[in-house]
Design a protein around this motif. Structure first.
Motif, PDB file in Angstrom:
ATOM      1  N   LEU A 180      -4.047   8.639  13.289  1.00  0.00           N
ATOM      2  CA  LEU A 180      -3.442   7.490  13.970  1.00  0.00           C
ATOM      3  C   LEU A 180      -4.394   6.291  14.084  1.00  0.00           C
ATOM      4  CD1 LEU A 180      -1.292   9.250  16.714  1.00  0.00           C
ATOM      5  CD2 LEU A 180      -0.465   7.991  14.699  1.00  0.00           C
ATOM      6  N   PRO A 181      -5.682   6.482  14.429  1.00  0.00           N
ATOM      7  CA  PRO A 181      -6.575   5.312  14.488  1.00  0.00           C
ATOM      8  C   PRO A 181      -6.682   4.580  13.141  1.00  0.00           C
ATOM      9  CG  PRO A 181      -7.543   7.147  15.671  1.00  0.00           C
ATOM     10  CD  PRO A 181      -6.361   7.702  14.941  1.00  0.00           C
ATOM     11  N   LYS A 182      -6.780   5.340  12.049  1.00  0.00           N
ATOM     12  CA  LYS A 182      -6.850   4.705  10.733  1.00  0.00           C
ATOM     13  C   LYS A 182      -5.536   4.020  10.376  1.00  0.00           C
ATOM     14  CE  LYS A 182     -10.463   7.431   8.491  1.00  0.00           C
ATOM     15  NZ  LYS A 182     -10.824   8.236   7.298  1.00  0.00           N
ATOM     16  N   LEU A 183      -4.427   4.636  10.759  1.00  0.00           N
ATOM     17  CA  LEU A 183      -3.129   4.007  10.518  1.00  0.00           C
ATOM     18  C   LEU A 183      -3.002   2.712  11.311  1.00  0.00           C
ATOM     19  CD1 LEU A 183      -0.849   7.173  10.532  1.00  0.00           C
ATOM     20  CD2 LEU A 183      -1.056   5.548   8.637  1.00  0.00           C
ATOM     21  N   ALA A 184      -3.458   2.736  12.558  1.00  0.00           N
ATOM     22  CA  ALA A 184      -3.406   1.531  13.393  1.00  0.00           C
ATOM     23  C   ALA A 184      -4.261   0.417  12.783  1.00  0.00           C
ATOM     24  CB  ALA A 184      -3.873   1.840  14.811  1.00  0.00           C
ATOM     25  N   ALA A 185      -5.361   0.801  12.149  1.00  0.00           N
ATOM     26  CA  ALA A 185      -6.255  -0.176  11.510  1.00  0.00           C
ATOM     27  C   ALA A 185      -5.775  -0.551  10.108  1.00  0.00           C
ATOM     28  CB  ALA A 185      -7.664   0.385  11.435  1.00  0.00           C
ATOM     29  N   GLY A 215       0.821  -1.202   0.000  1.00  0.00           N
ATOM     30  CA  GLY A 215       0.000   0.000   0.000  1.00  0.00           C
ATOM     31  C   GLY A 215       0.855   1.252   0.000  1.00  0.00           C
ATOM     32  N   LEU A 216       0.348   2.310   0.585  1.00  0.00           N
ATOM     33  CA  LEU A 216       1.059   3.584   0.653  1.00  0.00           C
ATOM     34  C   LEU A 216       2.389   3.420   1.384  1.00  0.00           C
ATOM     35  CD1 LEU A 216       0.421   6.681   0.008  1.00  0.00           C
ATOM     36  CD2 LEU A 216      -0.021   6.869   2.454  1.00  0.00           C
ATOM     37  N   THR A 217       3.455   3.976   0.808  1.00  0.00           N
ATOM     38  CA  THR A 217       4.772   3.927   1.448  1.00  0.00           C
ATOM     39  C   THR A 217       5.292   5.340   1.649  1.00  0.00           C
ATOM     40  OG1 THR A 217       6.049   3.766  -0.622  1.00  0.00           O
ATOM     41  CG2 THR A 217       5.244   1.710   0.339  1.00  0.00           C
ATOM     42  N   TYR A 218       6.136   5.503   2.654  1.00  0.00           N
ATOM     43  CA  TYR A 218       6.537   6.860   3.042  1.00  0.00           C
ATOM     44  C   TYR A 218       7.917   6.865   3.672  1.00  0.00           C
ATOM     45  CZ  TYR A 218       6.514  11.286   5.696  1.00  0.00           C
ATOM     46  OH  TYR A 218       6.820  12.520   6.213  1.00  0.00           O
ATOM     47  N   GLY A 219       8.649   7.947   3.360  1.00  0.00           N
ATOM     48  CA  GLY A 219       9.837   8.273   4.120  1.00  0.00           C
ATOM     49  C   GLY A 219      11.166   7.895   3.507  1.00  0.00           C
ATOM     50  N   ARG A 220      12.205   8.061   4.306  1.00  0.00           N
ATOM     51  CA  ARG A 220      13.590   7.907   3.870  1.00  0.00           C
ATOM     52  C   ARG A 220      13.849   6.581   3.175  1.00  0.00           C
ATOM     53  NH1 ARG A 220      17.925   6.850   8.323  1.00  0.00           N
ATOM     54  NH2 ARG A 220      17.785   4.731   7.482  1.00  0.00           N
ATOM     55  N   SER A 221      13.319   5.510   3.734  1.00  0.00           N
ATOM     56  CA  SER A 221      13.505   4.191   3.139  1.00  0.00           C
ATOM     57  C   SER A 221      12.176   3.487   2.904  1.00  0.00           C
ATOM     58  CB  SER A 221      14.429   3.332   4.009  1.00  0.00           C
ATOM     59  OG  SER A 221      15.735   3.876   4.063  1.00  0.00           O
ATOM     60  N   ARG A 274       2.119   1.176   4.874  1.00  0.00           N
ATOM     61  CA  ARG A 274       0.860   1.175   5.633  1.00  0.00           C
ATOM     62  C   ARG A 274       0.459  -0.238   6.046  1.00  0.00           C
ATOM     63  NH1 ARG A 274      -3.777  -0.544   4.029  1.00  0.00           N
ATOM     64  NH2 ARG A 274      -3.267  -0.431   1.804  1.00  0.00           N
ATOM     65  N   VAL A 275       0.530  -1.183   5.118  1.00  0.00           N
ATOM     66  CA  VAL A 275       0.027  -2.533   5.369  1.00  0.00           C
ATOM     67  C   VAL A 275       0.799  -3.240   6.480  1.00  0.00           C
ATOM     68  CG1 VAL A 275      -0.250  -4.834   4.343  1.00  0.00           C
ATOM     69  CG2 VAL A 275      -0.985  -2.800   3.072  1.00  0.00           C
ATOM     70  N   SER A 276       2.103  -3.007   6.577  1.00  0.00           N
ATOM     71  CA  SER A 276       2.908  -3.648   7.625  1.00  0.00           C
ATOM     72  C   SER A 276       2.572  -3.137   9.020  1.00  0.00           C
ATOM     73  CB  SER A 276       4.401  -3.417   7.360  1.00  0.00           C
ATOM     74  OG  SER A 276       4.722  -2.044   7.541  1.00  0.00           O
ATOM     75  N   GLY A 277       1.946  -1.967   9.080  1.00  0.00           N
ATOM     76  CA  GLY A 277       1.698  -1.323  10.361  1.00  0.00           C
ATOM     77  C   GLY A 277       2.834  -0.421  10.799  1.00  0.00           C
ATOM     78  N   ASP A 309      -5.958   1.148   7.435  1.00  0.00           N
ATOM     79  CA  ASP A 309      -7.102   1.490   6.593  1.00  0.00           C
ATOM     80  C   ASP A 309      -6.640   1.814   5.166  1.00  0.00           C
ATOM     81  OD1 ASP A 309      -9.354   2.586   5.397  1.00  0.00           O
ATOM     82  OD2 ASP A 309      -9.978   3.665   7.195  1.00  0.00           O
ATOM     83  N   LYS A 310      -7.148   1.056   4.203  1.00  0.00           N
ATOM     84  CA  LYS A 310      -6.764   1.240   2.806  1.00  0.00           C
ATOM     85  C   LYS A 310      -7.171   2.603   2.268  1.00  0.00           C
ATOM     86  CE  LYS A 310      -7.043  -1.020  -1.707  1.00  0.00           C
ATOM     87  NZ  LYS A 310      -7.629  -2.162  -2.481  1.00  0.00           N
ATOM     88  N   ALA A 311      -8.194   3.207   2.873  1.00  0.00           N
ATOM     89  CA  ALA A 311      -8.669   4.509   2.397  1.00  0.00           C
ATOM     90  C   ALA A 311      -7.583   5.581   2.485  1.00  0.00           C
ATOM     91  CB  ALA A 311      -9.890   4.943   3.197  1.00  0.00           C
ATOM     92  N   LEU A 312      -6.601   5.383   3.363  1.00  0.00           N
ATOM     93  CA  LEU A 312      -5.523   6.361   3.493  1.00  0.00           C
ATOM     94  C   LEU A 312      -4.681   6.458   2.223  1.00  0.00           C
ATOM     95  CD1 LEU A 312      -4.311   5.559   7.127  1.00  0.00           C
ATOM     96  CD2 LEU A 312      -5.483   7.634   6.360  1.00  0.00           C
TER      97      LEU A 312
END
Length: 230
Positions: free
Chosen positions: A77-82, A39-45, A49-52, A84-87
């Motif tokens: 944060l709640p959606k990230l913890a879940a 899913g969505l990936t972010y940051g330096r490396s 999202r999917v890994s948590g 959530d694909k919508a992010l």
């Protein structure tokens, strides 16, 4: 043998180039690729999202003193913890991530995050296997970031023997060839495009650069001490 700080930063720079095209990484980089199971990936490396782990990163940032974008990211944060694909398609969230990437606090949090969740276990795993060369450790680090390290490790040891039985450098090269074949033949065609990672690491092995001595060029990016300590 422990790696020097220069070797550690060089190994991390290699993966930064693979993930974002920049030696120092791109702390603000937000990527969503069709077919990417993370899913969505972010940051330096590029944590996912999917890994948590994206939740863990943003949670650490929001808890950091003086985090400039904490108040805007905390509601997610709640959606990230879940997970959530919508992010993935939330343009406001993605824009906020990009803005936070310019915050020095986010950069510090990401550096600590990638050390804690990736580099520390990589160091333990490499030591357990007797992989002391900087290039071998970089190979393990790349797979921890990219995924499926344990599976490819076991496949390599079953086919070629363990690092102790066949030699750490021979095992590393066997691992890179095994992983390359797996990536090239994977059902997810998106992974076919990542065989360059193995080709780049194999080229360093072919050159005998097991210490990751600088300067050298990777994917068109020259890696030098000056770029690691800008």
């Amino acid at each position: 043998m422990m790696l020097s700080d220069l070797q550690k930063r060089t190994a991390q720079a290699i993966v930064n180039v693979f993930e974002t095209g920049h030696v120092g990484g791109d702390y603000a980089c937000v990527i969503l690729l069709a077919g990417d199971s993370g899913g969505l990936t972010y940051g330096r490396s590029q944590t996912t999202r999917v890994s948590g782990n994206l939740h863990k990163l943003i949670d650490a940032y929001c808890a950091a003193p003086d985090a400039a974008c904490a108040t805007r990211l905390a509601p997610y944060l709640p959606k990230l913890a879940a997970r959530d694909k919508a992010l993935d398609s939330d343009d406001v969230f993605r824009a906020c991530l990009r803005e936070a990437g310019a915050d020095p606090v986010m950069r510090d949090v990401q550096d600590a995050f990638f050390d804690r969740l990736y580099w520390a276990p990589v160091s333990r795993e490499a030591a357990r296997l007797g992989l002391e060369d900087a290039l071998s450790v970089a190979t393990v680090y790349d797979s921890f970031i990219h995924g499926s390290w344990a599976r490819m490790r076991d496949c390599t040891s079953e086919a070629a023997g363990t690092p102790a039985s066949c030699g750490a450098r021979e095992w590393t090269q066997s691992y890179l060839r095994t992983r390359r074949a797996w990536l090239a033949g994977h059902a997810n065609r998106l992974l076919h495009r990542t065989v360059y990672r193995m080709d780049a690491l194999l080229a360093l092995a072919d050159e005998g650069n097991w210490r990751l001595d600088q300067p050298f060029t990777l994917r068109g990016q020259q890696i030098t001490p000056e770029k690691l300590w800008p």
